[in-house]
Every structure is written in C-alpha cells, then in structure tokens.
Design an enzyme around this catalytic site. Structure first.
Site, PDB file in Angstrom:
ATOM      1  CB  THR A  21      -0.823   0.095   1.261  1.00 36.12           C
ATOM      2  OG1 THR A  21      -0.083  -0.021   2.536  1.00 36.12           O
ATOM      3  CG2 THR A  21      -1.771  -1.264   1.216  1.00 36.12           C
ATOM      4  CG  ASP A  22      -0.981   4.857  -1.525  1.00 34.17           C
ATOM      5  OD1 ASP A  22      -1.911   4.676  -0.559  1.00 34.17           O
ATOM      6  OD2 ASP A  22      -1.631   5.199  -2.382  1.00 34.17           O
ATOM      7  CB  THR A  23       1.306   7.450   2.622  1.00 35.57           C
ATOM      8  OG1 THR A  23       0.741   8.396   1.789  1.00 35.57           O
ATOM      9  CG2 THR A  23       2.837   7.449   2.705  1.00 35.57           C
TER      10      THR A  23
END
Length: 152
Positions: A21-23
């Site tokens: 995942t990203d932030t």
C-alpha cells in the site's frame, strides 16, 4: 465474477499487506502487475510447468512483452483478493492473458483491476524469440483448468 471475457482458467488468492500500500492505505497501482505475475507463475506451476526447470531443461523462459491495466476500484490493507488468469490467445511463441483482481469478503466480489498481459517465450541465453516447447503448449492451452491450494 462475470465481467471477464470467458471463464477463468485459474484462480489465486492473496492478502494485501502493508508493503503493498501507499501512505493512504491503498494498494499502489503498479503492485497489481506484481499480483498478476504471481498468479501467472502459480498458474504455470499448477499446470506442471516450473519456470526454473523450463529454463534448465529447454533453455527457454517467458518474459513480459506488454501490459495494460484498467483500474476499477481500490484495494486496501488486509483485503483478501482473488486473481484470475484467462489465456486469451496462445501463439507459437507468445501467450496473451486477461487477468483480473477481485476483492472478496463482501456480499459479492468487487472487480478492482483488469490487466491485459502479453508474454513471449525466448531463448534463455540470447533472449531471442523461440517457440514454446510442445509439452508446455499442451499443458497451457486455453480452457485447461488448474487448481492449487489458495494462499492467503
């Protein structure tokens, strides 16, 4: 799971981990290509084709020639996904796939991404196109159904 051009030849389950995942907690778009790659590898394994063995015994390997992905909805941390593999076209030295990623665990699965991936069979030493070995062609022909235990 009916939004594909034909019945999937193969299904593979995975879980979304933090590293995917990203932030914002959403799966980074390029990671769908990694998910699709894993599903194709497991599809080959379920068909009785080991990529390392293929390289060592036949001197060939599969490489990605082209990809395109349409994104429909986001996957998030801890989602359980089901990846599908459909052989759209099997050529003498290439295979075109339609792959999809679906989120499970809801009333009905949600389509997240659809990929079109083309792979080529090449000589492992020269990376020049080479025909897919006949014993492999027989195992991966369209419509062949393979099953393996799910990994989630």
């Amino acid at each position: 799971m009916s939004q594909t051009t034909s019945q999937p030849d193969f299904h593979w389950r995975i879980r979304v981990y933090y590293e995917d995942t990203d932030t914002g907690g959403v799966v980074f778009y390029a990671n769908y290509l990694k998910f699709f790659e894993r599903a194709r590898t497991e599809w080959l394994r379920a068909a009785g084709v080991g990529q390392r063995t293929l390289e060592q015994t036949d001197g060939v390997m599969f490489i990605v020639k082209s990809t395109s992905v349409d994104y429909h909805a986001p996957a998030k941390l801890d989602d359980e996904l089901e990846l599908t593999v459909v052989v759209e076209r099997l050529g003498r030295a290439s295979v075109d796939f339609i792959q999809q990623a679906w989120r499970l665990g809801e009333d009905k699965p949600t389509l997240l991404a659809t990929g079109r991936i083309s792979v080529a069979c090449v000589n492992a030493a020269t990376f020049r196109p080479q025909g897919i070995p006949k014993q492999v062609l027989h195992k991966i022909k369209p419509g062949a159904s393979h099953t393996v235990p799910a990994a989630a």
